[in-house]
Design a protein around this motif. Structure first.
Motif, short mmCIF file in Angstrom:
data_model
loop_
_atom_site.label_atom_id
_atom_site.label_comp_id
_atom_site.label_asym_id
_atom_site.label_seq_id
_atom_site.Cartn_x
_atom_site.Cartn_y
_atom_site.Cartn_z
N GLN A 269 0.85 -1.19 0.00
CA GLN A 269 0.00 0.00 0.00
C GLN A 269 0.88 1.24 0.00
O GLN A 269 0.97 1.96 0.98
N GLU A 270 1.56 1.44 -1.15
CA GLU A 270 2.34 2.66 -1.33
C GLU A 270 1.62 3.54 -2.35
O GLU A 270 0.74 3.07 -3.08
N PRO A 271 1.98 4.81 -2.45
CA PRO A 271 1.25 5.72 -3.34
C PRO A 271 1.23 5.29 -4.81
O PRO A 271 0.36 5.73 -5.56
N TRP A 272 2.18 4.45 -5.22
CA TRP A 272 2.24 4.03 -6.62
C TRP A 272 1.61 2.66 -6.85
O TRP A 272 1.67 2.11 -7.95
N SER A 273 0.98 2.09 -5.83
CA SER A 273 0.53 0.70 -5.90
C SER A 273 -0.74 0.49 -6.70
O SER A 273 -1.12 -0.65 -6.97
#
Length: 800
Positions: free
Chosen positions: A548-552
């Protein structure tokens, strides 16, 4: 004799009888019945403390909530005797105490009733546990609303609710789950435009009933301890909030980086994975300041150790991350593994630092390391020892600590049994009295240790459990939430409620800790969290390996998420100024509309909208696929942030909600300071401070606070306070500026960006000097942009 009523499962209820005598000493007034004593203490003209001794003997006057810096400052006060009552008066209040039963009525100086006892103080023996159950019931005024009480995941207005404080590890809690992690026994009442607060300073299990059992009665009680509460008069709710925060303490300023974006999950390991996450942020140019290490960084989950396989060189890792602009925060739980080869366990055992059961056996329970023992943080010697344990982490380069599982949470048992004994700073009590302040004191001693060993830098602390007053040293988050749209709504309500309960430095696990959000939910959550003082993504480990990272979530969502995280960094001067206001005068950073427009009944049940500081009104998109929504604007004029359209308040407005936008409005007349884009705080010197100025025809004051963003020089006056006053009308724009300057900034000028000017000017007059405005000064969005020296004092732009 005391008056008695019929018995219940807890025994006979007792009520005070008639006052037999009274006395005054300084700002204390004592009233004596056959057994009960009422002590009324005038703290200030608008703050009165009420304390009852049910059996004629007061307990120790001691609090873990109140600040050492709280001052008693009554200006004018006295007492009058009437046939049926005593009247204690100040410049703002009248307190009437009935001669025949001690019941209290509080009015303003003009006689308008603010708060009134129903049955008032009463009590009964707690036959099952010992001690007394102490009660106080108040009349509910017509149309009265209730707010506050910390992190309760329910409607903002508490009317009709019954809630309790008993710190609980509420994994995956839902709407109306109660109790939760924090224990803040403070609430507001609002009726007839009059606001007040009641702070019930009692650490036992406390219960609050806001008209659920009986519609005309509000009551609060505790299963032990004293009836001891502060009455705080406004009449403005924000004034009540400020006074409460001064009673329980204002925070220190955090390091500026702690107001940036935080990335966390359970868990990032090994060190190569941590470096990969950091590198990806920089490669994708998504701003971020903080990376967290969860329990897997430890050796077998032993606190204050490092897993040598995953993190063979923690100091080197932290240095490498620091070179890229990242700070590291690590988790520390209270459970100390039972292990004869573990030095911290050995030291604590040798010095009798761990909690014990009533029969003298150690309090043992299973947590992440297996069988654990638990420090007694209510013992000041243990707190000092615990603080000393952070020396190694600080020397390794760790800049912040995350205290978790400190309700305290114990697997299978839930928490400590009630027979566990605590020192309680020399009082020696059971866990019944200490439960609600266990995590509070753990976080206090953690903060003290990090502050000591990180000097001259400021520490950062986040805790899951606490009591009233924890804002003095810690931030909080809303706990183990769920990836759902309902929890997005809860995040908004809980953070507003915590802010007006004294704890503004708060946020939620963006995207939800449990489960997996889709891209839309994560994006909408990021948008809301952009306007929460703590902005942290955190998620649990799961079998699918989802990250759950901003680019996921793919390029479409990454673009919008990056836009909002970047906006967060641009707004840091405004956010830091808002934090300074909170740290200086106790003003909540998040302000429900009921607190900023309490005379307008339409705001009393608003949950989606809130004020973020003085000038920004924020709502959030709370449903999947929502294309438009209604936002209520309070009185005044408001600019829509994304296109500068001007709207008149005291009405609901329908706003389009494309994915790349959320409803944000700026108060007309405000000055909004902004940074240029950056990847992390202090990435490079700020060479140009932008001042976004929104034209308005009513007088509006704005502020900008500046200091180094770290260390404690601000305590020695090394800061700038800049105040702006816009006094424009239809014929001219007029901005005045005053300042206290004792900190040298990197920038030498401001770029003024003027929004909403109703005419096209030919020049701006800055400190009497005319600056011609040509095509280059007029942007495509109809704003006007020009430079002004940092030291300017006045700008005038006249209609041609």
């Amino acid at each position: 004799m005391q008056v008695e009523t019929s018995s219940s499962k807890y025994g006979v209820k007792h009520y005070p009888d008639a006052i037999r005598e009274w006395k005054k000493e300084g700002n204390y007034f004592c009233f004596y019945t056959t057994e009960t004593i009422l002590e009324v203490r005038v703290i200030a003209d608008k703050i009165i403390r009420f304390r009852y001794a049910a059996d004629g003997t007061f307990q120790r006057d001691f609090s873990y909530a109140t600040s050492d810096t709280m001052e008693e400052s009554p200006i004018t006060f006295g007492i009058k005797e009437w046939e049926e009552t005593f009247e204690i008066y100040t410049d703002a209040l009248k307190v009437f105490i009935a001669r025949d039963n001690l019941r209290i009525t509080i009015s303003d100086k003009d006689g308008k009733v603010i708060n009134q006892d129903e049955m008032g103080f009463h009590w009964q023996h707690y036959l099952q546990k010992g001690g007394k159950i102490v009660y106080c019931s108040k009349l509910v005024q017509e149309g009265e609303c209730f707010y506050g009480l910390g992190d309760k995941p329910t409607d903002l207005n508490l009317r009709g609710k019954r809630l309790e404080n008993y710190g609980t590890d509420a994994y995956g809690y839902q709407k109306d789950t109660d109790p939760l992690y924090r224990n803040i026994p403070f609430y507001y009442g609002l009726h007839d435009g009059i606001g007040y607060g009641i702070f019930f300073d009692n650490t036992f299990r406390t219960i609050f009933d806001f008209g659920k059992e009986r519609e005309d009665a509000c009551s609060f009680w505790a299963r032990g301890g004293e009836m001891n509460y502060y009455f705080i008069y406004g009449p403005e709710l924000l004034e009540v909030a400020s006074s409460y925060t001064k009673i329980t303490g204002t925070p220190e300023l955090p390091p500026l980086w702690a107001l940036g974006y935080h990335q966390c999950r359970w868990s990032y390991f090994p060190d190569t994975r941590v470096k990969e996450i950091a590198a990806t942020f920089r490669k994708r140019r998504i701003p971020c300041d903080v990376i967290y290490l969860d329990i897997d960084y430890m050796d077998g989950f032993r606190c204050f150790t490092w897993n040598k396989e995953y993190f063979p060189d923690p100091a080197g890792l932290i240095r490498d991350l620091a070179a890229e602009g990242f700070k590291v925060v690590v988790i520390i739980d209270p459970g100390i593994k039972v292990d004869p080869d573990y030095s911290i366990y050995q030291e604590g055992l040798r010095n009798n630092y761990f909690c014990k059961r009533a029969d003298g056996a150690l309090m043992e329970g299973d947590v992440w390391p297996g069988k654990c023992v638990f420090p007694d943080y209510t013992n000041p010697v243990v707190r000092e020892w615990w603080s000393s344990l952070f020396k190694g982490l600080a020397e390794t380069g760790v800049r912040g600590v995350w205290n978790d599982m400190n309700e305290p949470a114990v697997f299978e048992m839930g928490s400590f049994p009630e027979d566990v004994r605590h020192d309680y700073d020399g009082e020696e009590v059971s866990h019944r009295k200490a439960h609600n302040i266990y995590g509070h004191l753990m976080s206090k001693s953690t903060a003290a240790g990090m502050k000591k060993y990180l000097l001259p830098n400021r520490p950062f602390l986040i805790t899951r459990s606490c009591y009233a007053g924890a804002q003095r040293w810690s931030s909080v988050w809303t706990g183990d939430n769920v990836s759902s749209w309902e929890h997005l709504w809860l995040a908004s309500v809980q953070c507003q409620r915590l802010a007006v309960s004294g704890i503004s430095f708060t946020g939620s696990d963006i995207g939800g800790f449990i489960g997996e959000p889709d891209g839309e939910l994560y994006t909408r959550w990021i948008q809301l969290a952009t306007f929460h003082p703590l902005m942290r993504t955190h998620s649990a480990s799961n079998e699918t390996g989802f990250n759950q990272e901003p680019w996921s979530f793919g390029p479409e969502y990454e673009k919008v998420v990056t836009r909002f995280i970047s906006l967060r960094y641009q707004l840091l001067p405004y956010l830091y100024t808002t934090f300074w206001q909170y740290a200086t005068n106790g003003m909540p950073m998040l302000r429900p509309l009921a607190f900023t427009a309490q005379q307008d009944p339409a705001t009393h049940n608003c949950t989606h909208e809130f004020m973020f500081g003085d000038s920004l009104l924020v709502s959030h998109v709370g449903e999947k696929g929502m294309k438009e929504m209604q936002v209520y604007l309070p009185e005044g004029n408001w600019y829509y942030f994304w296109n500068d359209s001007l709207h008149t308040g005291k009405q609901a407005l329908t706003v389009a909600t494309p994915l790349e936008e959320m409803p944000i409005f700026v108060k007309a007349g405000a000055v909004l300071p902004r940074y240029p884009e950056m990847q992390y705080t202090h990435e490079k010197p700020v060479t140009e401070m932008l001042l976004h100025v929104y034209y308005g025809e009513t007088t509006v004051r704005s502020m900008l606070y500046e200091d180094a963003g770290d260390h404690y020089g601000y305590r020695n006056g090394q800061y700038n306070i800049i105040t702006f006053k816009q006094v424009s009308d239809a014929q001219q724009f007029h901005l005045k500026k005053k300042y206290y300057v004792n900190y040298e900034t990197a920038y030498t000028h401001h770029r003024i960006v003027l929004h909403g000017l109703p005419f096209r000017p030919v020049a701006a007059i800055v400190d009497g000097v005319s600056i011609p405005l040509d095509r280059e000064n007029f942007a495509a969005d109809n704003t006007i942009s020009f430079l002004a020296d940092r030291g300017f004092e006045e700008i005038i732009i006249r209609r041609p």
